[in-house]
Design a protein around this motif. Structure first.
Motif, short mmCIF file in Angstrom:
data_model
loop_
_atom_site.label_atom_id
_atom_site.label_comp_id
_atom_site.label_asym_id
_atom_site.label_seq_id
_atom_site.Cartn_x
_atom_site.Cartn_y
_atom_site.Cartn_z
N GLY A 104 -10.58 -41.89 -19.35
CA GLY A 104 -10.31 -43.27 -18.99
C GLY A 104 -11.40 -43.89 -18.15
N THR A 105 -12.05 -43.09 -17.31
CA THR A 105 -13.12 -43.62 -16.46
C THR A 105 -14.27 -44.15 -17.29
N LEU A 106 -14.69 -43.41 -18.30
CA LEU A 106 -15.80 -43.87 -19.13
C LEU A 106 -15.40 -45.12 -19.90
N ASP A 107 -14.21 -45.13 -20.46
CA ASP A 107 -13.77 -46.32 -21.20
C ASP A 107 -13.72 -47.55 -20.29
N GLU A 108 -13.20 -47.37 -19.10
CA GLU A 108 -13.12 -48.49 -18.16
C GLU A 108 -14.51 -48.99 -17.79
N HIS A 151 -29.20 -50.15 -17.85
CA HIS A 151 -28.99 -48.70 -17.98
C HIS A 151 -27.55 -48.29 -17.70
N GLY A 152 -26.70 -49.24 -17.38
CA GLY A 152 -25.35 -48.91 -16.99
C GLY A 152 -24.61 -48.02 -17.97
N PRO A 153 -24.56 -48.38 -19.27
CA PRO A 153 -23.83 -47.54 -20.22
C PRO A 153 -24.39 -46.13 -20.33
N MET A 154 -25.69 -45.99 -20.21
CA MET A 154 -26.30 -44.66 -20.30
C MET A 154 -25.95 -43.82 -19.08
N ALA A 155 -26.09 -44.43 -17.90
CA ALA A 155 -25.88 -43.69 -16.66
C ALA A 155 -24.43 -43.27 -16.50
N VAL A 156 -23.49 -44.17 -16.80
CA VAL A 156 -22.09 -43.80 -16.58
C VAL A 156 -21.64 -42.73 -17.56
N GLU A 157 -22.16 -42.76 -18.78
CA GLU A 157 -21.82 -41.69 -19.72
C GLU A 157 -22.34 -40.35 -19.23
N ALA A 158 -23.56 -40.35 -18.70
CA ALA A 158 -24.13 -39.12 -18.16
C ALA A 158 -23.34 -38.64 -16.95
N MET A 159 -22.91 -39.54 -16.11
CA MET A 159 -22.16 -39.16 -14.92
C MET A 159 -20.82 -38.54 -15.29
N VAL A 160 -20.13 -39.17 -16.22
CA VAL A 160 -18.84 -38.61 -16.66
C VAL A 160 -19.05 -37.26 -17.31
N ASN A 218 -21.24 -35.06 -16.79
CA ASN A 218 -21.68 -34.02 -15.87
C ASN A 218 -20.82 -33.90 -14.62
N GLY A 219 -19.56 -34.28 -14.73
CA GLY A 219 -18.61 -34.01 -13.67
C GLY A 219 -18.63 -34.96 -12.50
N GLN A 220 -19.22 -36.15 -12.67
CA GLN A 220 -19.30 -37.11 -11.58
C GLN A 220 -18.50 -38.38 -11.88
N ALA A 221 -17.40 -38.23 -12.61
CA ALA A 221 -16.59 -39.39 -12.97
C ALA A 221 -16.08 -40.13 -11.74
N ARG A 222 -15.80 -39.41 -10.67
CA ARG A 222 -15.24 -40.05 -9.48
C ARG A 222 -16.21 -41.03 -8.83
N THR A 223 -17.50 -40.92 -9.14
CA THR A 223 -18.50 -41.80 -8.54
C THR A 223 -18.85 -43.01 -9.40
N VAL A 224 -18.33 -43.04 -10.62
CA VAL A 224 -18.77 -44.04 -11.59
C VAL A 224 -18.50 -45.46 -11.12
N HIS A 225 -17.28 -45.78 -10.76
CA HIS A 225 -16.96 -47.17 -10.43
C HIS A 225 -17.67 -47.61 -9.14
N GLU A 254 -10.14 -40.62 -32.26
CA GLU A 254 -10.07 -42.04 -32.55
C GLU A 254 -11.43 -42.60 -32.95
N GLU A 255 -11.42 -43.67 -33.72
CA GLU A 255 -12.65 -44.33 -34.14
C GLU A 255 -12.63 -45.80 -33.74
N GLU A 256 -12.04 -46.09 -32.59
CA GLU A 256 -12.03 -47.45 -32.08
C GLU A 256 -11.98 -47.37 -30.57
N GLY A 257 -12.14 -48.52 -29.93
CA GLY A 257 -12.10 -48.53 -28.48
C GLY A 257 -13.47 -48.76 -27.88
N PRO A 258 -13.58 -48.68 -26.54
CA PRO A 258 -14.82 -49.01 -25.85
C PRO A 258 -16.03 -48.17 -26.27
N ARG A 259 -15.82 -46.92 -26.62
CA ARG A 259 -16.97 -46.09 -26.98
C ARG A 259 -17.56 -46.49 -28.33
#
Length: 356
Positions: free
Chosen positions: A6-10, A29-38, A40-47, A140-145
């Motif tokens: 959910g964090t990446l989708d948000e 670079h936002g989409p690239m960085a947040v995907e990398a963060m999620v 690699n275990g850093q989802a809590r820092t994304v927002h 799934e094949e729809e949604g934010p990703r």
């Protein structure tokens, strides 16, 4: 309770209100960085990271005119049509499976891999990895990703740019050997475009670039591309001080291609390796220092997780993306390669000026 998924989708939903560039030409670079963060275990820092990063972004541009299957060629490489391109790919992916759209458009876009200093293919690589992870989770094949894939394809089409001379690797050199032989352009500290323009007049650049061996066998091509990502990552440790921000793309661009291979027909893998190498060679010639300087930090006593945490704490999107690639290299190599890759990532953290 929020999940990693959910964090990446948000985060992607937040970012899709912004354009792919800001201040005229700087890549979002936002989409690239947040995907990398999620990843690699850093989802809590994304927002929290996005709260700061979004301040520099600009609203998504408005559409101009509809792109169709008949008129797309006239819009290819026109950055002013990025919204039109995004709408076009959004429509295509809504009508056909995303893998089918990607397979059809990959050969058309690949010759323009140099566009936007390779940020286009890098964004696409992160988008594809995010979808492949999602397929494993939910199928799934729809949604934010998937919407992000349309955004990335649209950005690439709008910024499509071929190098000023064609490259046809026909030699026998390994990626490490070929990369070590790349000469530097005469005028450095320039933009990517100004650097590319110097390549035809740079003695030995074309011959050194065409010395690489690109096997026709798909699996061998994938192994060669993996070796290229490894060589470019380790090369940063010695030559990153030439341009600490821009040289990261010599590694992250081919890694984006490598991440995309599983979603592509195998018959496209060899040409993908060749195009990725041409981009790495060009970026290296333009942005790598001419001589090695201070050694990279010793990473023998740190874990990959600690290295990535340092990159996220640093805050710069390039440091985050490069650490993400360095972790890929570290996970697929021997002990020495692991240490050297992590050292290169720590070096990037040192060299790249942080936001704060």
């Amino acid at each position: 309770m929020d999940t990693t998924h959910g964090t990446l989708d948000e985060a992607l939903q937040r970012l899709h209100a912004s354009g792919p560039e800001f201040q005229g030409f700087l890549a979002n670079h936002g989409p690239m960085a947040v995907e990398a963060m999620v990843r690699n275990g850093q989802a809590r820092t994304v927002h929290r990271w996005l709260d700061s990063y979004e301040n520099k972004l600009e609203d998504a541009p408005r559409a101009r005119a509809r792109i169709t299957d008949d008129n797309w060629r006239e819009a290819l490489g026109d950055p002013g049509r990025v919204a039109d391109w995004t709408a076009y790919f959004t429509q295509l992916i809504g009508e056909r499976p995303w893998r089918e759209v990607l397979a059809a458009w990959w050969p058309r876009l690949l010759p323009g891999i140099a566009g936007a200093a390779t940020h286009t293919v890098i964004r696409l690589g992160h988008a594809v990895r995010g979808i492949l992870d999602e397929e494993g989770e939910r199928g799934e094949e729809e949604g934010p990703r998937v919407a992000e894939l349309a955004q990335a394809l649209g950005y690439w089409a709008a910024r499509h740019l071929a190098l000023p001379l064609p490259v046809h690797p026909v030699g026998q050199a390994t990626p490490a050997e070929a990369l070590a032989a790349i000469p530097r352009v005469a005028r450095q500290r320039v933009s990517a475009l100004e650097g590319y323009e110097q390549l035809p007049g740079t003695p030995g650049w074309l011959s050194a670039t065409e010395a690489l061996h690109v096997p026709a066998d798909p699996e061998a091509a994938r192994e060669g591309l993996t070796a290229l990502v490894r060589a470019a990552t380790l090369n940063y440790a010695d030559y990153g001080h030439g341009n600490a921000v821009m040289l990261v793309h010599a590694a992250t661009a081919p890694n984006a291609v490598l991440r995309t291979l599983p979603a592509l027909p195998r018959e496209l893998w060899a040409s993908s390796f060749a195009a990725a190498w041409a981009a790495t060679s060009a970026v290296t010639a333009v942005f790598a220092a001419g001589m090695p300087r201070r050694p990279a930090p010793n990473a023998s006593s740190v874990t990959p997780e600690e290295v990535f945490e340092r990159a996220v704490a640093h805050g710069d999107e390039h440091a985050i993306k490069f650490a993400d690639t360095a972790l890929d290299v570290a996970s697929s190599g021997d002990g020495e390669t692991r240490t050297r890759a992590l050292s290169a990532a720590l070096h990037a953290v040192q060299l790249i000026e942080g936001d704060g």
